[in-house]
Write an enzyme that holds these catalytic residues in place. Structure first.
Site, PDB file in Angstrom:
ATOM      1  N   HIS A  20      19.443 104.924  72.458  1.00 15.78           N
ATOM      2  CA  HIS A  20      18.317 105.224  71.565  1.00 15.78           C
ATOM      3  C   HIS A  20      18.038 104.037  70.646  1.00 15.78           C
ATOM      4  O   HIS A  20      18.808 103.756  69.734  1.00 15.78           O
ATOM      5  CB  HIS A  20      18.629 106.500  70.756  1.00 15.78           C
ATOM      6  N   GLU A  77      21.713 103.775  69.188  1.00 12.68           N
ATOM      7  CA  GLU A  77      22.678 104.875  69.340  1.00 12.68           C
ATOM      8  C   GLU A  77      23.058 104.958  70.821  1.00 12.68           C
ATOM      9  O   GLU A  77      22.176 104.992  71.687  1.00 12.68           O
ATOM     10  CB  GLU A  77      22.043 106.200  68.907  1.00 12.68           C
ATOM     11  N   SER A 107      14.654 110.412  72.202  1.00 14.89           N
ATOM     12  CA  SER A 107      15.085 110.604  70.818  1.00 14.89           C
ATOM     13  C   SER A 107      15.492 112.039  70.581  1.00 14.89           C
ATOM     14  O   SER A 107      15.988 112.373  69.511  1.00 14.89           O
ATOM     15  CB  SER A 107      13.964 110.208  69.866  1.00 14.89           C
ATOM     16  N   ASN A 158      18.096 110.873  63.895  1.00 18.97           N
ATOM     17  CA  ASN A 158      17.043 111.881  63.720  1.00 18.97           C
ATOM     18  C   ASN A 158      17.556 113.172  63.090  1.00 18.97           C
ATOM     19  O   ASN A 158      16.796 113.920  62.492  1.00 18.97           O
ATOM     20  CB  ASN A 158      16.335 112.155  65.048  1.00 18.97           C
TER      21      ASN A 158
END
Ligand code: CAA
Length: 283
Positions: free
Chosen positions: A139, A151, A118, A189
């Site tokens: 991800h 992702e 991540s 994130n």
């Protein structure tokens, strides 16, 4: 390239979910973890999850057994015939580098290697593998069976073909993909972690109580979980780590970690997994 067999390295929170959804989508899965005990725990979690789906009558017992029958536990040495290998081990550069180093001796030529990191640079991780052009970021989000996004991150050396294979694989699991540049925090994130950090800053400043901050975002913005509950769910150590990556890589004070978040981590209050984070889960 047609993917038939998938390797999953690490059967923790993310890895067991990835193995489960891959097997449920018809792929043969070989899975491993650092110790036999961790591997057994991960496989048991999958069995429990599928058992819950049977109780809810989402699948029948025969389907559960069929899915479980597609998942084999083993060691890294058994990953030689995997077409795509997803790594979901501890979020630490040295651990991940070591695991990909082991795969160098095992993975077949042309196998796609993916990391579920991540926060770590895909380009950096790809530097330790034999075929960096076949290395890609995938991800997933927690809980993997529920969350619809993956992702797909291309590092500096990732080939368009490898990104395409990873994209099609994620889509075959029923996920929606977005293509993201190899940049700190990727897309999710980059947005989520600063919001969580801001929630800790607000709590620290006494803007409102933890419950009220969570309600603010749940009821005011329709988020399924408030940011502090979500931090406990993700893990406060994981949150702080992701924040530190944003702070160091992007070089802006706006990502400076909240002192309160740091203190919780120093105290070992890491969220649900330790029984206590912002909230108490011990009872
Ligand atoms: N595994 C599998 N399924 C699960 C699950 C799990 N761990 N937890 C919940 N579910 C399923 C439930 O079985 C239920 O399914 P049905 O509707 O089919 O019955 C459904 O999810 C809803 O669950 P609940 O009714 O128990 O609870 P809820 O409505 O509060 O939903 C939640 C739970 C899905 C976790 C929801 O609160 C949510 O979406 N929270 C936000 C999660 C999130 O933001 N995740 C991303 C975290 S960031 C990350 O992962 C990446 C990173 O790098 C940090």
């Amino acid at each position: 390239m047609a993917i038939k067999k998938v390797g999953v390295l690490g059967l923790g929170t993310m890895g067991h979910g990835i193995a489960q959804v891959a097997a449920a989508s018809g792929f043969e899965v070989i899975a491993t973890d650092a110790t036999d005990e961790f591997m057994k725990k991960g496989l048991a979690r999958i069995e429990k999850n599928l058992g819950r789906l049977v109780e809810k009558e989402k699948i029948d017992a025969a389907k559960r057994d069929e899915i479980l029958g597609r998942i084999k536990g083993g060691g890294v040495k058994d990953f030689g015939d995997a077409d795509l290998i997803v790594e979901a081990v501890t979020e630490a550069i040295e651990v991940k580098k070591k695991v990909f180093g082991l795969l160098n001796d095992v993975a077949k030529p042309g196998a796609i290697l993916a990391s579920n990191t991540s926060s770590i640079s895909i380009t950096l991780l790809s530097s330790v593998v034999k075929e960096p052009e076949n290395f890609v970021g995938m991800h997933f989000f927690n809980p993997v069976p529920v969350m619809k996004l993956v992702e797909i991150i291309s590092g500096l050396q990732t080939s368009a073909d490898a990104a395409q294979v990873a994209t099609e694989f994620a889509q075959s699991l029923g996920k929606t993909t977005i293509a993201v540049k190899d940049s700190a925090g990727f897309a999710v994130n980059r947005l989520l972690i600063p919001m969580i950090n801001e929630a800790f800053c607000a709590l620290d400043e006494g803007v409102a109580s933890a419950e009220e901050i969570d309600q603010a975002m749940q009821l005011g913005c329709n988020h399924p979980m408030g940011p502090l509950t979500l931090a406990d769910f993700v893990g406060l150590d994981v949150t702080l780590n992701a924040l530190s990556v944003l702070y160091n890589d992007l070089g802006s004070d706006k990502y400076a970690p909240s002192q309160l978040l740091r203190k919780y981590v120093e105290a070992g209050r890491l969220g649900r997994k330790t029984g206590r984070g912002v909230y108490d889960y011990s009872k």
